[in-house]
Design a protein around this motif. Structure first.
Motif, PDB file in Angstrom:
ATOM      1  N   ILE A 156      -2.072  -0.151  -7.437  1.00  0.00           N
ATOM      2  CA  ILE A 156      -1.285  -1.189  -7.277  1.00  0.00           C
ATOM      3  C   ILE A 156      -0.874  -2.063  -8.551  1.00  0.00           C
ATOM      4  O   ILE A 156       0.264  -2.164  -8.873  1.00  0.00           O
ATOM      5  N   LEU A 157      -2.032  -2.234  -9.427  1.00  0.00           N
ATOM      6  CA  LEU A 157      -1.734  -3.015 -10.497  1.00  0.00           C
ATOM      7  C   LEU A 157      -0.962  -2.449 -11.515  1.00  0.00           C
ATOM      8  O   LEU A 157      -0.056  -2.726 -12.292  1.00  0.00           O
ATOM      9  N   LEU A 158      -1.084  -0.738 -11.713  1.00  0.00           N
ATOM     10  CA  LEU A 158      -0.194   0.096 -12.427  1.00  0.00           C
ATOM     11  C   LEU A 158       0.883   0.555 -12.141  1.00  0.00           C
ATOM     12  O   LEU A 158       1.815   1.110 -12.729  1.00  0.00           O
ATOM     13  N   ILE A 200       3.869  -8.056  -8.095  1.00  0.00           N
ATOM     14  CA  ILE A 200       3.588  -6.884  -6.961  1.00  0.00           C
ATOM     15  C   ILE A 200       4.518  -7.311  -5.812  1.00  0.00           C
ATOM     16  O   ILE A 200       4.965  -6.290  -5.112  1.00  0.00           O
ATOM     17  N   TYR A 250       2.320   5.009  -7.716  1.00  0.00           N
ATOM     18  CA  TYR A 250       2.402   5.397  -6.363  1.00  0.00           C
ATOM     19  C   TYR A 250       2.579   6.779  -6.196  1.00  0.00           C
ATOM     20  O   TYR A 250       3.150   7.641  -7.186  1.00  0.00           O
ATOM     21  N   TYR A 259       7.623  -3.727 -11.973  1.00  0.00           N
ATOM     22  CA  TYR A 259       7.005  -3.227 -12.870  1.00  0.00           C
ATOM     23  C   TYR A 259       7.610  -2.824 -14.159  1.00  0.00           C
ATOM     24  O   TYR A 259       8.736  -2.715 -14.074  1.00  0.00           O
ATOM     25  N   LEU A 276       0.831  -1.298  -0.020  1.00  0.00           N
ATOM     26  CA  LEU A 276      -0.084   0.054  -0.089  1.00  0.00           C
ATOM     27  C   LEU A 276       0.926   1.305   0.027  1.00  0.00           C
ATOM     28  O   LEU A 276       0.297   2.295  -0.666  1.00  0.00           O
ATOM     29  N   LEU A 309       3.665  -4.772 -14.675  1.00  0.00           N
ATOM     30  CA  LEU A 309       3.173  -6.086 -14.552  1.00  0.00           C
ATOM     31  C   LEU A 309       3.194  -6.585 -16.292  1.00  0.00           C
ATOM     32  O   LEU A 309       2.886  -5.718 -17.043  1.00  0.00           O
ATOM     33  N   LEU A 361      -0.566   6.013  -3.286  1.00  0.00           N
ATOM     34  CA  LEU A 361      -1.592   5.572  -3.656  1.00  0.00           C
ATOM     35  C   LEU A 361      -2.775   6.960  -3.319  1.00  0.00           C
ATOM     36  O   LEU A 361      -2.214   7.724  -2.560  1.00  0.00           O
ATOM     37  N   ILE A 416      -1.999   8.442   7.949  1.00  0.00           N
ATOM     38  CA  ILE A 416      -1.185   7.286   7.508  1.00  0.00           C
ATOM     39  C   ILE A 416      -0.594   6.435   8.338  1.00  0.00           C
ATOM     40  O   ILE A 416      -0.462   5.284   8.139  1.00  0.00           O
ATOM     41  N   TRP A 472      -5.305   7.714  -1.492  1.00  0.00           N
ATOM     42  CA  TRP A 472      -5.770   8.038  -0.188  1.00  0.00           C
ATOM     43  C   TRP A 472      -4.489   8.126   0.601  1.00  0.00           C
ATOM     44  O   TRP A 472      -4.539   8.772   1.816  1.00  0.00           O
ATOM     45  N   VAL A 473      -3.151   7.569   0.190  1.00  0.00           N
ATOM     46  CA  VAL A 473      -2.127   7.907   1.021  1.00  0.00           C
ATOM     47  C   VAL A 473      -1.538   9.283   0.894  1.00  0.00           C
ATOM     48  O   VAL A 473      -1.305  10.249   2.014  1.00  0.00           O
ATOM     49  N   THR A 486      -7.568   1.818  -5.188  1.00  0.00           N
ATOM     50  CA  THR A 486      -6.124   1.220  -4.704  1.00  0.00           C
ATOM     51  C   THR A 486      -5.772   0.125  -5.192  1.00  0.00           C
ATOM     52  O   THR A 486      -4.494  -0.065  -5.685  1.00  0.00           O
TER      53      THR A 486
END
Lengths: 218, 218, 218
Positions: C49-51, B49, C54, B54, A50, B56, C56, A117, C58-59, C45
């Motif tokens: 993560i998949l792409l 992940i 960063y 990266y 995350l 993916l 994220l 956070i 909300w971070v 989220t």
């Protein structure tokens, strides 16, 4: 140093609870190792993903992964003993919870992330291992029902953050958080403290279900 | 070249097993494509992940994602045929398992990671697709119960790592791992080899449940 | 600006549906906040993560996380009201779906990813929140069964991508996608449009189960 020792105790205890859950589902040795590892280091893994905090802890230090796998397999040999001394695990699990929370908070602070956070990072590190264990072994997720668990992680994270923010020496912040967090967690277990539960009564549920059906059948 | 061809065969076969699982849960076409893709490329996705590798695979090469979606939809038309020639899928799935393991091991080696993580990378690539499929379609996770599956992935990863480490030519390491891994996997299926299962007996389970209740009710 | 306002409405509505699902499982306040947040910001989220996108959302912007937690807790106080005005949520949820899809598509475009990945990004952003909600609360995943949901996300993503690709002004592309996506989604709900379902009949299922048993018992 203190944290590392307590961390190893924590992941060992968590791995053993994971192995017990795997045993209840009649998993094979691989399943035991997977659930043990997910329980012990899953919280830190989810946190690192995350936060984009690479490399993950166990990728950089594979010995932690080896410990959780071995602890899982070892549990299959001493399951009856584990069962008898169940209370020891409640204690070790509580130590682990606080240690995980401190580490999670610390990593987010080192990344310069905002206070909220940092607390979320503490909670994720503390509770996602148990959540993954319950998802894989298909049990109702305990951390979402049980006595103060996530709340203790949030509290420990918040306390550690505050003390570090006001420049307390690291050792004092760590020990104080450990002691107070542990006392609160044990009190919660002993006295059955828990967060209020949100219970939708049958009546509401049926009305909602009905509304859903009406919407869908249109 | 050889690996790419076998990889495409592998993801196609895995996507078809995912689609069958979706059909058992009466999912719509989108669900079929999602479960097919998760089964076929979910293992590689989780690996990338975890390793922070990266972009993916399917983000860089969307054609692989297109193949799994089409294979999923195609399966809805030929489900009966798939069912009748079930044994072909066991064979293709075994090829896929070894190919995925080799690719997973290779990627971790190219990142310069330690031997243990290379083997873990092989296992994650080989088994997490099936694990995701079973989580989404809410079935007991087969890879945690069935005949040698994760173990074959670990073995293939370890063998490939060792041969590459001792400077065998890549083609020889790949073909040798494929042949030996495939033979062991087929032997495991035919002869019902499996890892020992960790089974907590009812008695222990009840004692644990009781201990849990006592702890919680305090 | 318009997108941000609609995004906040969308995550609030999604958080409330998550809280209702948590209430049906008798979760405590922490569980309510977790499920509410997973539902509202879980899709974004998973996409990030998949792409590898960063930090994220909300971070970087913790206020969005605060909104979903508060919306979740607020829902525990007004559950009966929420239930009575169920239809408002179907509308807000539809707005949220389109907004999420547009944002997902936009982020992938800004990263210079191919068209197919932009549409996948729209779908992941739109549907994975609901998928996570259903996994955690252990319900059959609605998005894999229900009326056009993922398809609307794919359509909205594809339409937005095409309009931006042909240099329509951003505001026009956004509003057009919102209006048309919303109309199609509401029509799907009202008229019960759905994708064809892939249903393996009992007979096939038994044959497959038999084939599986034969393979395994060998």
């Amino acid at each position: 140093m203190l944290l590392t020792t307590l961390y190893i105790i924590g992941i060992t205890a968590e791995a053993m609870t994971g192995a017990i859950a795997a045993g209840k589902r009649h998993m094979d040795w691989f399943g035991v190792m997977l659930v043990a590892s997910a329980t012990a280091i899953g919280g830190g893994t989810v946190r690192d993903i995350l936060l984009g905090h690479y490399p993950l802890g166990w990728v950089a230090n594979p010995q932690y992964l080896a410990i959780t796998c071995l602890a899982g397999l070892f549990t299959t040999m001493v399951a009856k003993w584990v069962m008898r001394y169940h209370k020891i695990f409640v204690i070790l699990d509580s130590v682990g919870l606080i240690v995980f929370s401190i580490i999670g908070c610390r990593i987010a602070m080192d990344m310069g992330l905002p206070a909220m956070i940092c607390v979320v990072s503490a909670v994720v590190t503390g509770v996602f291992g148990g959540l993954l264990r319950d998802l894989i072994t298909r049990r109702p997720p305990m951390v979402l029902h049980k006595e103060l668990y996530a709340s203790v992680a949030a509290l420990a994270g918040g306390m550690y953050y505050t003390m570090m923010h006001f420049n307390y020496p690291e050792l004092i912040a760590t020990v104080a958080t450990l002691v107070i967090g542990f006392i609160i967690r044990m009190a919660a277990v002993q006295l059955g403290w828990r967060l209020p539960v949100f219970k939708l009564e049958e009546e509401s549920q049926q009305a909602i279900a009905k509304a859903e059906v009406q919407t869908e059948s249109k």
